[in-house]
Design a protein around this motif. Structure first.
Motif, PDB file in Angstrom:
ATOM      1  N   ILE A   1       2.762   3.418 -12.450  1.00  0.00           N
ATOM      2  CA  ILE A   1       2.004   2.719 -11.406  1.00  0.00           C
ATOM      3  C   ILE A   1       0.562   3.208 -11.411  1.00  0.00           C
ATOM      4  N   MET A   2      -0.282   2.406 -10.760  1.00  0.00           N
ATOM      5  CA  MET A   2      -1.662   2.810 -10.528  1.00  0.00           C
ATOM      6  C   MET A   2      -2.010   2.477  -9.087  1.00  0.00           C
ATOM      7  N   LEU A   3      -2.951   3.201  -8.555  1.00  0.00           N
ATOM      8  CA  LEU A   3      -3.416   2.968  -7.190  1.00  0.00           C
ATOM      9  C   LEU A   3      -4.798   2.336  -7.271  1.00  0.00           C
TER      10      LEU A   3
ATOM     11  N   THR B   1       8.600  12.882   0.596  1.00  0.00           N
ATOM     12  CA  THR B   1       9.385  12.597  -0.599  1.00  0.00           C
ATOM     13  C   THR B   1       8.823  11.382  -1.331  1.00  0.00           C
ATOM     14  N   ILE B   2       8.546  10.336  -0.592  1.00  0.00           N
ATOM     15  CA  ILE B   2       8.013   9.110  -1.187  1.00  0.00           C
ATOM     16  C   ILE B   2       6.652   9.379  -1.820  1.00  0.00           C
ATOM     17  N   HIS B   3       5.804  10.108  -1.107  1.00  0.00           N
ATOM     18  CA  HIS B   3       4.475  10.422  -1.632  1.00  0.00           C
ATOM     19  C   HIS B   3       4.591  11.208  -2.936  1.00  0.00           C
ATOM     20  N   GLY B   4       5.507  12.162  -2.972  1.00  0.00           N
ATOM     21  CA  GLY B   4       5.719  12.945  -4.185  1.00  0.00           C
ATOM     22  C   GLY B   4       6.189  12.087  -5.350  1.00  0.00           C
ATOM     23  N   ARG B   5       7.073  11.138  -5.075  1.00  0.00           N
ATOM     24  CA  ARG B   5       7.571  10.256  -6.131  1.00  0.00           C
ATOM     25  C   ARG B   5       6.470   9.326  -6.631  1.00  0.00           C
ATOM     26  N   LEU B   6       5.653   8.806  -5.708  1.00  0.00           N
ATOM     27  CA  LEU B   6       4.540   7.946  -6.125  1.00  0.00           C
ATOM     28  C   LEU B   6       3.562   8.721  -7.006  1.00  0.00           C
TER      29      LEU B   6
ATOM     30  N   SER C   1       0.836  -1.196   0.000  1.00  0.00           N
ATOM     31  CA  SER C   1       0.000   0.000   0.000  1.00  0.00           C
ATOM     32  C   SER C   1       0.874   1.250   0.000  1.00  0.00           C
ATOM     33  N   VAL C   2       0.250   2.365  -0.266  1.00  0.00           N
ATOM     34  CA  VAL C   2       0.954   3.642  -0.214  1.00  0.00           C
ATOM     35  C   VAL C   2       1.528   3.836   1.190  1.00  0.00           C
ATOM     36  N   ARG C   3       0.755   3.519   2.194  1.00  0.00           N
ATOM     37  CA  ARG C   3       1.218   3.646   3.584  1.00  0.00           C
ATOM     38  C   ARG C   3       2.439   2.776   3.840  1.00  0.00           C
TER      39      ARG C   3
ATOM     40  N   LYS D   1      -4.752   2.547  -0.316  1.00  0.00           N
ATOM     41  CA  LYS D   1      -4.627   2.299  -1.752  1.00  0.00           C
ATOM     42  C   LYS D   1      -3.497   1.313  -1.990  1.00  0.00           C
ATOM     43  N   GLN D   2      -3.760   0.327  -2.800  1.00  0.00           N
ATOM     44  CA  GLN D   2      -2.781  -0.671  -3.188  1.00  0.00           C
ATOM     45  C   GLN D   2      -1.994  -0.141  -4.387  1.00  0.00           C
ATOM     46  N   ILE D   3      -0.670  -0.318  -4.385  1.00  0.00           N
ATOM     47  CA  ILE D   3       0.168   0.116  -5.504  1.00  0.00           C
ATOM     48  C   ILE D   3       0.371  -1.072  -6.440  1.00  0.00           C
TER      49      ILE D   3
END
Length: 116
Positions: free
Chosen positions: A80-82, A66-71, A51-53, A91-93
């Protein structure tokens, strides 16, 4: 006949993989995004849910922001898709079809490199 060293095979692979970067498939990723993509692909290969988390909790990749911005960037580039889960807040990556095709092309590069 020249003897092939294992390092020669790897270097041929790197050259072939570098040539893929010039193909108009998906927008290029920065080094951190490439690392994130590899982690997502490895989780998918193992059939692990990611997941995003979960990704943001990986402190080896940097801060959660930083990670959220890159995702977000990787999603807009089409890598990728969520996907919704049973919990609407999570949300699943997952890799897109185009990202999976990229890994297929890399695999062909590996096979070609071993054939010399």
């Amino acid at each position: 006949m020249k003897k092939t060293r294992p390092a020669d095979i790897y270097l041929r692979f790197l050259n072939l993989a570098e040539a893929l970067r010039g193909l108009p498939a998906l927008p290029a990723l920065d080094p951190l995004e490439e690392r994130i993509l590899s982690l997502i692909a490895q989780a998918n290969q193992k059939m692990d849910r990611l997941s995003v988390r979960d990704m943001m909790a990986n402190d080896q990749l940097g801060s959660p922001a930083t990670i959220h911005g890159r995702l977000k960037s990787m999603r807009s580039k089409g890598w990728i898709m969520l996907v919704d889960t049973e919990d609407a807040r999570r949300k699943q990556i997952e890799l897109t079809t185009e990202a999976l095709a990229h890994f297929d092309r890399l695999s062909k590069c590996m096979l070609k490199a071993t054939k010399g």
